[in-house]
Design a protein around this motif. Structure first.
Motif, short mmCIF file in Angstrom:
data_model
loop_
_atom_site.label_atom_id
_atom_site.label_comp_id
_atom_site.label_asym_id
_atom_site.label_seq_id
_atom_site.Cartn_x
_atom_site.Cartn_y
_atom_site.Cartn_z
N ALA A 1 0.83 -1.20 0.00
CA ALA A 1 0.00 0.00 0.00
C ALA A 1 0.87 1.25 0.00
O ALA A 1 0.62 2.20 -0.76
CB ALA A 1 -0.92 0.00 1.22
N PHE B 1 3.90 1.48 -1.07
CA PHE B 1 4.56 1.56 -2.37
C PHE B 1 3.59 2.07 -3.44
O PHE B 1 3.93 2.91 -4.27
CB PHE B 1 5.11 0.19 -2.76
N ALA B 2 2.35 1.57 -3.38
CA ALA B 2 1.37 1.92 -4.41
C ALA B 2 1.07 3.42 -4.40
O ALA B 2 0.99 4.04 -5.45
CB ALA B 2 0.09 1.12 -4.20
N TRP B 3 0.91 3.97 -3.19
CA TRP B 3 0.53 5.39 -3.12
C TRP B 3 1.72 6.31 -3.19
O TRP B 3 1.69 7.35 -3.84
CB TRP B 3 -0.27 5.66 -1.84
N PRO C 1 7.36 5.26 -6.56
CA PRO C 1 7.49 5.95 -7.85
C PRO C 1 6.21 5.88 -8.68
O PRO C 1 5.56 4.84 -8.74
CB PRO C 1 8.64 5.22 -8.53
N ILE D 1 -0.23 6.65 -7.27
CA ILE D 1 -1.34 5.71 -7.39
C ILE D 1 -1.91 5.67 -8.81
O ILE D 1 -2.51 4.69 -9.22
CB ILE D 1 -2.44 6.07 -6.37
N ASP D 2 -1.68 6.74 -9.58
CA ASP D 2 -2.36 6.82 -10.87
C ASP D 2 -1.56 6.25 -12.04
O ASP D 2 -2.05 6.24 -13.17
CB ASP D 2 -2.71 8.29 -11.19
N VAL E 1 -0.19 4.20 -14.97
CA VAL E 1 -0.87 3.19 -15.78
C VAL E 1 -0.22 1.83 -15.58
O VAL E 1 1.01 1.72 -15.56
CB VAL E 1 -0.78 3.60 -17.27
N LYS F 1 0.35 0.09 -13.17
CA LYS F 1 1.15 -0.17 -11.97
C LYS F 1 0.44 -1.15 -11.04
O LYS F 1 1.09 -1.87 -10.28
CB LYS F 1 1.45 1.14 -11.24
N VAL F 2 -0.89 -1.19 -11.13
CA VAL F 2 -1.64 -2.06 -10.22
C VAL F 2 -1.19 -3.51 -10.34
O VAL F 2 -1.13 -4.25 -9.37
CB VAL F 2 -3.16 -1.93 -10.47
#
Lengths: 521, 78
Positions: free
Chosen positions: B13, B15-17, B20, B23-24, B26, B28-29
């Motif tokens: 979480a 790392f995701a937010w 690098p 959160i947005d 493309v 990356k999810v």
């Protein structure tokens, strides 16, 4: 390296348990996985040469596709255009769906000399697909939701496999330097198996870690995504391509050559091998462009994919590593490729083939080690678990390989007959496997080991024998590069013949106080 | 097994937010999803290093509280 002795003991116990529980399933997964690295070669070998060898000129593809649309409107839903040699320029399936249909027919369309549409159907050979299924499920039948439950079982086995890997490494660490390259052939056989097991385990350790982790993700990704949901909050996790207001019309499809060019400029160094169109007459049409390269990393086992809008020729972001900010997709692509061995073309695949077979050896020797350790020299007091596991350790790997070998052996004969071959494969495999299992429990692991090896030798030898016979009688023309499978089968037959001889010899003249002796004490 | 899983979600979480791209980014999810299991299984396989099960639980729960605390704090502040 110093690790406390009670910790080491815990890891030793953990290693035994996780290894024993997952080993046999993983054996099937690994040897089947090694085989399907050469999926396309197997399919080519198993498919008789059809008449579409003369490839339609590329300009004619558009004309042909439009003809197919008008005469077979169901193809608007799903159709594939092939640019590769040896495939019909346009193909589709009589029952289009993502699920595997064992009795479906593949339709092939091409232009005859007089520019007339010529369509014929054939029964696709799914041997490679079925081995892939075996690889993913361990041969366990049945479905849960939309996934085979065998796949979940293998996913759990992979978690155990990861634990076994780490624990094996940890309890080997203190003596690692001393024992790694020692292959003590002249001490007891248990020592020899242990050294082999360690050597295979340590030298291919990174490969095994990668396989274990990727399998866990392949199987459980839906659950992992679900868990990410609350973390993303109200941010969307995936962006879906917007639907357009009106439905498109396939008659206005831009030329295929244009689409191909667009894809090849975006993905430099790749060539387009096929394009699959779906839902062309709808608001959300899609073109999945299969691209391939022999030097670059590809996402799937053979192909990388670009998703494009078939009318506007815009490419979608989803999984697209060929854009300026495609770094995340590139990373993901590598995760896939390190499972499939799909980096560096065929050399990568050969490397993975041997690593995969080495993995199968690892699990087999692991089981043998456990048996040797638990084996009671006084044969009348043998514990039940040793007896059962000994039989399974012999029957499961040999039975599974026997099943696959029988399928290979009868492939060409069945393809030439009218039999629904892909159903027949299932019968052949499960029949051989069950028979091997029953036989092992009936006569005991020692006799089963040598006799099942002999069965394997016979079915393996039948593969080149039948190929040669059909080739010489002119019923099946085997191309030069397809003999590889036949030669490999013959070499394997030789290997199993030697194993069978050794096992038989040991049972009669080897150490009497051994798991592998039939001499009564 | 479970505290290790939640801990790995917490790390992912962060790392995701705040890693690098934010959160947005493309696609990356998918990377985020892929990272869960390596972290989870590495912790899972190393917990046996703790001398007792109780100690393992305590340390992992503490780590969980810290990581998720940091995550919630950052989400509030930024």
């Amino acid at each position: 390296v110093k690790i406390r002795s009670d910790v080491l003991r815990t890891y030793q116990v953990l290693h035994s348990w996780t290894g024993i529980v997952s080993g046999l399933l993983l054996f099937i997964g690994f040897f089947a996985g090694a085989l399907i690295l050469f999926q396309d070669s197997i399919t080519d070998w198993a498919t008789p040469k059809l008449e579409y060898q003369s490839q339609t000129q590329s300009q004619a593809h558009d004309f042909l596709l439009q003809q197919v649309f008008s005469q077979y409107p169901e193809t608007l839903k799903a159709v594939t255009v092939n640019f590769e040699q040896g495939k019909a320029p346009v193909t589709w399936n009589s029952k289009p769906s993502r699920e595997l249909h064992l009795v479906s027919q593949q339709q092939h369309a091409m232009l005859a000399k007089n520019q007339q549409l010529h369509v014929f159907s054939s029964q696709p050979n799914l041997l490679a697909t079925l081995i892939d299924q075996l690889h993913r499920t361990g041969g366990l039948i049945g479905e849960l939701e939309h996934e085979h439950w065998g796949a979940y079982v293998l996913g759990i086995a992979s978690i155990l496999y990861f634990l076994a890997l780490v624990s094996g490494l940890i309890f080997l660490l203190p003596t690692l330097v001393k024992s790694l390259f020692a292959l003590r052939t002249h001490k007891t056989s248990a020592r020899f198996w242990l050294d082999t097991h360690n050597l295979f385990g340590i030298t291919s350790f990174p490969f095994h870690l990668v396989i274990a982790l990727t399998v866990v993700v392949f199987v459980f990704h839906d659950f992992f995504y679900a868990g990410l949901n609350p973390i993303y909050g109200d941010k969307p996790m995936f962006s879906r391509p917007a639907k357009s207001a009106t439905a498109f019309d396939a008659r206005e499809l831009p030329s295929l050559e244009l689409l191909k060019q667009k894809a090849e400029t975006q993905a430099r160094g790749f060539t387009v091998s096929h394009i699959s169109f779906t839902n062309l007459n709808s608001q959300a049409p899609m073109a999945m462009v299969g691209i391939t390269s022999n030097t670059d990393v590809v996402r799937g086992p053979y192909y990388d994919y670009l998703y494009m809008h078939p009318y506007s020729l815009q490419s979608f972001d989803f999984g697209n590593a060929h854009t300026e900010n495609g770094i995340w997709a590139k990373i993901v692509k590598v995760f896939f490729a390190v499972h499939f061995g799909s980096f560096g073309g065929d050399s990568g695949r050969w490397l993975y083939f041997f690593l995969g077979l080495g993995g199968a050896v690892l699990f087999y020797t692991g089981n043998l080690l456990w048996l040797e350790k638990k084996f009671d020299k006084n044969k009348s007091h043998q514990s039940k678990s040793v007896k059962i596991l000994a039989k399974l350790t012999v029957a499961v790997p040999l039975g599974s390989m026997l099943g696959v070998a029988v399928c290979f052996a009868l492939t060409k004969v069945l393809m030439l007959s009218e039999v629904a071959i892909n159903l027949a494969y299932l019968w052949l495999y499960y029949f051989s496997f069950t028979l091997a299992l029953l036989y092992s429990f009936r006569v005991g692991h020692v006799r089963a080991a040598s006799n099942l090896c002999y069965c394997l030798v016979v079915s393996l030898l039948a593969i080149p024998a039948i190929s040669l016979l059909l080739h010489l009688t002119g019923q099946w023309q085997t191309l030069l590069n397809h003999w590889g499978i036949d030669i490999a089968a013959a070499l394997l037959a030789l290997m199993f013949w030697k194993m069978a001889r050794k096992t038989q010899y040991r049972s009669q003249y080897g150490e009497v106080e051994s798991l592998w002796s039939t001499v009564k004490t | 097994m479970f505290p290790a899983l939640t801990l790995s979600y917490g790390l992912v979480a962060l790392f995701a937010w705040y890693g690098p791209g934010g959160i947005d980014a493309v696609n990356k999810v998918q990377v985020n999803m892929w990272m869960i299991s390596p972290i989870w299984l590495t912790i899972f396989s190393l917990v046996y290093m703790f001398p007792t099960g109780r100690k393992a639980w305590c340390w992992l729960l503490l780590a969980n509280v810290l990581v998720f605390g940091l995550f919630v704090l950052l989400r509030r502040l930024l």
